[in-house]
Scaffold this motif. Sequence first.
Motif, PDB file in Angstrom:
ATOM      1  N   UNK A 153      13.863  -2.698 -30.034  1.00 29.71           N
ATOM      2  CA  UNK A 153      14.773  -3.745 -29.600  1.00 29.71           C
ATOM      3  C   UNK A 153      14.788  -3.887 -28.084  1.00 29.71           C
ATOM      4  N   UNK A 154      13.990  -3.068 -27.386  1.00 26.84           N
ATOM      5  CA  UNK A 154      13.882  -3.189 -25.926  1.00 26.84           C
ATOM      6  C   UNK A 154      12.669  -4.069 -25.657  1.00 26.84           C
ATOM      7  N   UNK A 155      12.890  -5.374 -25.707  1.00 27.28           N
ATOM      8  CA  UNK A 155      11.780  -6.321 -25.692  1.00 27.28           C
ATOM      9  C   UNK A 155      11.086  -6.382 -24.335  1.00 27.28           C
ATOM     10  N   UNK A 156      11.801  -6.054 -23.267  1.00 27.53           N
ATOM     11  CA  UNK A 156      11.168  -6.070 -21.949  1.00 27.53           C
ATOM     12  C   UNK A 156      10.055  -5.032 -21.865  1.00 27.53           C
ATOM     13  N   UNK A 157      10.204  -3.912 -22.569  1.00 29.09           N
ATOM     14  CA  UNK A 157       9.145  -2.905 -22.611  1.00 29.09           C
ATOM     15  C   UNK A 157       7.957  -3.399 -23.416  1.00 29.09           C
TER      16      UNK A 157
ATOM     17  N   UNK B 277       7.026  -6.390 -23.940  1.00 28.10           N
ATOM     18  CA  UNK B 277       6.338  -7.488 -23.260  1.00 28.10           C
ATOM     19  C   UNK B 277       5.304  -6.983 -22.272  1.00 28.10           C
ATOM     20  N   UNK B 278       5.487  -5.751 -21.765  1.00 29.33           N
ATOM     21  CA  UNK B 278       4.546  -5.201 -20.791  1.00 29.33           C
ATOM     22  C   UNK B 278       3.221  -4.781 -21.425  1.00 29.33           C
ATOM     23  N   UNK B 279       3.258  -4.315 -22.677  1.00 32.51           N
ATOM     24  CA  UNK B 279       2.052  -3.700 -23.242  1.00 32.51           C
ATOM     25  C   UNK B 279       1.518  -4.379 -24.499  1.00 32.51           C
ATOM     26  N   UNK B 280       2.350  -5.128 -25.224  1.00 32.56           N
ATOM     27  CA  UNK B 280       1.912  -5.686 -26.501  1.00 32.56           C
ATOM     28  C   UNK B 280       0.804  -6.706 -26.294  1.00 32.56           C
TER      29      UNK B 280
ATOM     30  N   UNK C 127      10.210 -12.961 -23.816  1.00 32.05           N
ATOM     31  CA  UNK C 127      10.058 -12.562 -25.212  1.00 32.05           C
ATOM     32  C   UNK C 127      11.409 -12.460 -25.907  1.00 32.05           C
ATOM     33  N   UNK C 128      12.413 -12.007 -25.181  1.00 28.35           N
ATOM     34  CA  UNK C 128      13.745 -11.881 -25.788  1.00 28.35           C
ATOM     35  C   UNK C 128      14.319 -13.236 -26.175  1.00 28.35           C
TER      36      UNK C 128
END
Length: 312
Positions: free
Chosen positions: A201-205, A207-210, A303-304
């Motif tokens: 649920x920590x979408x900012x994380x 978004x960095x790697x996905x 992304x959120x």
Amino acid sequence: MNAETQGAAQPAAAAVVDVRDLVKVFGTHRALDGLSFAIAPGEIVALLGSNGAGKSTLIGCLLGFLLPGSGTVSIWGQEAGALDALRRARMGYVPQAMNAFGSFRVGQLIAYLGGFYASVPQAPDPALLAWADLDPAARVGRLSGGQKQRLAIVLALRHRPDFLILDEPVASLDPQARRDFMALLDEYCARTGACVLMSSHILSDLEKVATRALFMARGRIVHDTPMERFRRATRWIVPAGDGGAAPPTGPAGPIADRLPAPLTCLGRDAATGALLVDGWDDRLADALQAAFAHPVSVRHPDLEAAFLEITR
């Protein structure tokens, strides 16, 4: 209503994971409702969905803990519920919480579980151990929540897996530990070609790697997009002025029906009239303005924001 799309599955021969028409029912509750997708080597796939969307049920099916009601779940071409030992040894799993092995010491547990994988090096990756920063002599049962989560990650990566399933792996980590883990995960996949399915649920994380995002709602995949396409082609179409400037309908019918091709509507913010669309190209700007009787602006979603709209 959100546009429901099923991602085009990779050819079975190239895929690590191949899910076809997966259905899982508990009593009268249809937890998974016809999922189809595949994951190729090297992909880091973000699994996004609200509580109750079906993410945990899907993970249970991938791990072989739950059997499909219908459809198939294959990993390296073999049914997930009947994986042979060699294929299962190529997987790694981080649960939401680690509550077992409390009487072990950290170093003892790492060595003990490593003994189940005869083909892996004797010592874990030094960079992984340095990131975890755990005392080998500490009792597992006395570790903090964040320390237990770092240990769970070490155990999942200890045997150099080719497929990682991460279920809220960083929820109890501090911001620096989360940042460092995402960098470590990105480097690991780039170096080994391993693939990852990660729910968080920590979408900012994420978004960095996905490299790809699967959006789930009500047991279905409602949108499946490479992150490169998300950044390039997903936009908010926002009415100018105040929130009431964009009427929900117009001379040409519902506002989403007036989008120029190839734009497709993923969702509409009822409060502002803004449309979340896929298929954006800067060359569509003139056609977009011509399609509406009032000015509109185009903005990038994070992304959120996209998650909140697509899974509504």
